[in-house]
Enzyme design. Structure first.
Site, mmCIF file in Angstrom:
data_model
loop_
_atom_site.group_PDB
_atom_site.id
_atom_site.type_symbol
_atom_site.label_atom_id
_atom_site.label_comp_id
_atom_site.label_asym_id
_atom_site.label_seq_id
_atom_site.Cartn_x
_atom_site.Cartn_y
_atom_site.Cartn_z
ATOM 1 N N PRO A 57 16.057 3.242 -5.618
ATOM 2 C CA PRO A 57 16.781 2.252 -4.808
ATOM 3 C C PRO A 57 17.422 2.871 -3.575
ATOM 4 O O PRO A 57 17.846 2.156 -2.667
ATOM 5 C CB PRO A 57 17.843 1.714 -5.778
ATOM 6 C CG PRO A 57 17.986 2.748 -6.836
ATOM 7 C CD PRO A 57 16.662 3.428 -6.935
ATOM 8 N N GLU B 79 19.574 6.647 -15.864
ATOM 9 C CA GLU B 79 20.415 6.463 -14.665
ATOM 10 C C GLU B 79 19.828 7.161 -13.444
ATOM 11 O O GLU B 79 20.400 7.106 -12.361
ATOM 12 C CB GLU B 79 21.839 6.993 -14.879
ATOM 13 C CG GLU B 79 22.599 6.540 -16.127
ATOM 14 C CD GLU B 79 22.285 5.148 -16.622
ATOM 15 O OE1 GLU B 79 22.461 4.177 -15.855
ATOM 16 O OE2 GLU B 79 21.877 5.023 -17.791
ATOM 17 N N ARG C 153 -5.111 -1.390 -0.920
ATOM 18 C CA ARG C 153 -5.730 -2.490 -0.169
ATOM 19 C C ARG C 153 -6.075 -2.107 1.258
ATOM 20 O O ARG C 153 -6.881 -2.775 1.906
ATOM 21 C CB ARG C 153 -4.789 -3.690 -0.121
ATOM 22 C CG ARG C 153 -4.465 -4.277 -1.465
ATOM 23 C CD ARG C 153 -3.403 -5.340 -1.328
ATOM 24 N NE ARG C 153 -3.854 -6.432 -0.458
ATOM 25 C CZ ARG C 153 -4.634 -7.421 -0.861
ATOM 26 N NH1 ARG C 153 -5.017 -7.479 -2.109
ATOM 27 N NH2 ARG C 153 -5.024 -8.341 -0.020
ATOM 28 N N ASP D 51 -5.297 -11.142 8.128
ATOM 29 C CA ASP D 51 -4.996 -10.832 9.519
ATOM 30 C C ASP D 51 -3.662 -11.417 9.936
ATOM 31 O O ASP D 51 -2.916 -10.794 10.670
ATOM 32 C CB ASP D 51 -6.119 -11.342 10.423
ATOM 33 C CG ASP D 51 -7.444 -10.680 10.069
ATOM 34 O OD1 ASP D 51 -7.418 -9.496 9.670
ATOM 35 O OD2 ASP D 51 -8.488 -11.340 10.180
#
Ligand code: 4FN
Length: 248
Positions: A88, A115, A153, A168
Site C-alpha cells: 500500500p 503486517e 495484455r 484503443d
C-alpha cells in the site's frame, strides 16, 4: 515476459494463471510465471516465515531470511530485471506504469502477508513498490495478479484477436461507450437506432460522444491525462454546455 512471484500462498495463483487470455499466453510461451513458495526457504521444524515485531505491538512481521533466500534462488535476467514489492506504500499502478513495466524482461514480485515485511528487505532488496489501490488487503497476492494481468495484455501476441477498438479508447484514457448485442429489444429497452443504421461514420461519432459524456459525468479526473483530438474538444464543448445528443 518472465514473472517470478514470491508468496506463502502459491495456490492462490493456479486457477487464475491457467484460464483465459493469460492461460493461453502462458501455454504459448509469451508469458512465463514461476511461483516461489517463501515457506520452502524457511528454517526449523515449523518452517516459520513470520515473527513478532521488535518493539511489541502485536501482529506478525515476515522474517527477512526466508524472503532473502527465496530472492537469491531466483535466476535473474541480466540487468533487464526488477524486484517489485506489492504494497500500500507503493506508487499506484496505472496504465502508463503498466506500459513502462512491460518493457522489462523479468519482474520479480514479492507478496507481503501479516503486517508486512521486515524493513531491511524493503530497503536492500526492493527496486520498486507498487500499490493496486487504496483499500486494506490481507496480502499482496491479488496485487501481483493484477500486475501480471495488466502487463501481460500489453505484450505483443498476448491479445491476438481479442484486441478490440474498445482497448484503443482505454488507451486514450477515456471510459468506454455503451455496448449492445442481441436481442434488439430487451425488457422493453431498445438498442439505440444509430447502431442499427449501418452508417459507420455516424456510429463512430455516437460512440465517441458517449465515451466523452461518460468520462465527463463519472471520471472527469481522467481528462487531465486524456489524449483528445480537435473533434473530441468540440464534442466536449457541446456536452459541457448541455447541448443534448443528436436524437439519431
Ligand atoms: N496490504 C492501507 C494502509 C495501511 C495498510 C494497508 C494494508 C497486506 C502485508 C500490506 C494493500 C493495498 C494495495 C499490495 C492498507 C497492496 C496492499 C496493495 C497490501 C499484508 C502488509 C497489506 C491506506 C491503503 C487502506 C496489508 C490503505 N497493492 N496492509 O492493506 O499488501 O499491492
Amino acid at each position: 515476459m518472465k514473472f517470478d512471484v514470491l508468496t506463502i500462498f502459491p495456490e492462490m495463483f493456479s486457477a487464475y494463471l491457467h484460464l483465459g487470455i493469460l492461460g493461453r499466453a502462458i501455454e504459448r510461451g509469451l508469458v512465463d510465471v514461476r511461483l516461489v513458495n517463501i515457506r520452502d526457504f524457511a528454517r526449523g521444524r515449523h518452517k516459520t516465515t513470520d515473527d513478532q515485531p521488535y518493539g511489541g505491538g502485536g501482529g506478525m512481521v515476515m522474517k527477512a531470511g526466508p524472503i532473502h533466500r527465496a530472492l537469491k534462488s531466483v535466476e535473474r535476467v541480466d540487468g533487464r530485471s526488477l524486484v517489485i514489492l506489492l504494497s500500500p506504500q507503493g506508487r499506484r499502478l496505472d496504465q502508463p506504469a503498466a506500459w513502462e513495466l512491460s518493457g522489462w524482461d523479468q519482474l520479480i514480485l514479492v507478496c507481503g502477508r501479516y503486517e508486512g515485511v521486515d524493513e531491511r528487505i524493503r530497503s536492500t532488496c526492493i527496486d520498486r513498490e507498487l500499490s493496486i489501490g487504496d483499500y486494506i488487503l490481507s496480502g499482496g497476492e491479488l496485487g501481483a495478479m493484477v500486475l501480471i494481468e495488466a502487463i501481460s495484455r500489453l505484450i505483443p501476441g498476448v491479445l491476438g484477436g481479442e484486441r478490440s477498438n474498445l482497448e484503443d479508447s482505454f488507451e486514450e484514457g477515456l471510459l468506454e461507450y455503451p455496448q449492445y448485442t442481441r436481442p434488439k429489444v430487451f425488457n422493453g429497452k431498445e438498442v439505440p437506432p444509430v447502431l442499427l443504421s449501418g452508417d459507420h461514420e455516424k456510429i463512430r461519432l455516437w460512440r465517441r460522444t458517449e465515451s466523452l459524456r461518460r468520462t465527463l459525468e463519472r471520471r472527469p479526473d481522467l481528462f487531465t491525462k486524456a489524449r483528445l483530438t480537435p473533434e473530441d474538444e468540440m464534442i466536449l464543448g457541446r456536452l459541457k454546455k448541455g447541448i443534448p445528443e443528436q436524437s439519431n
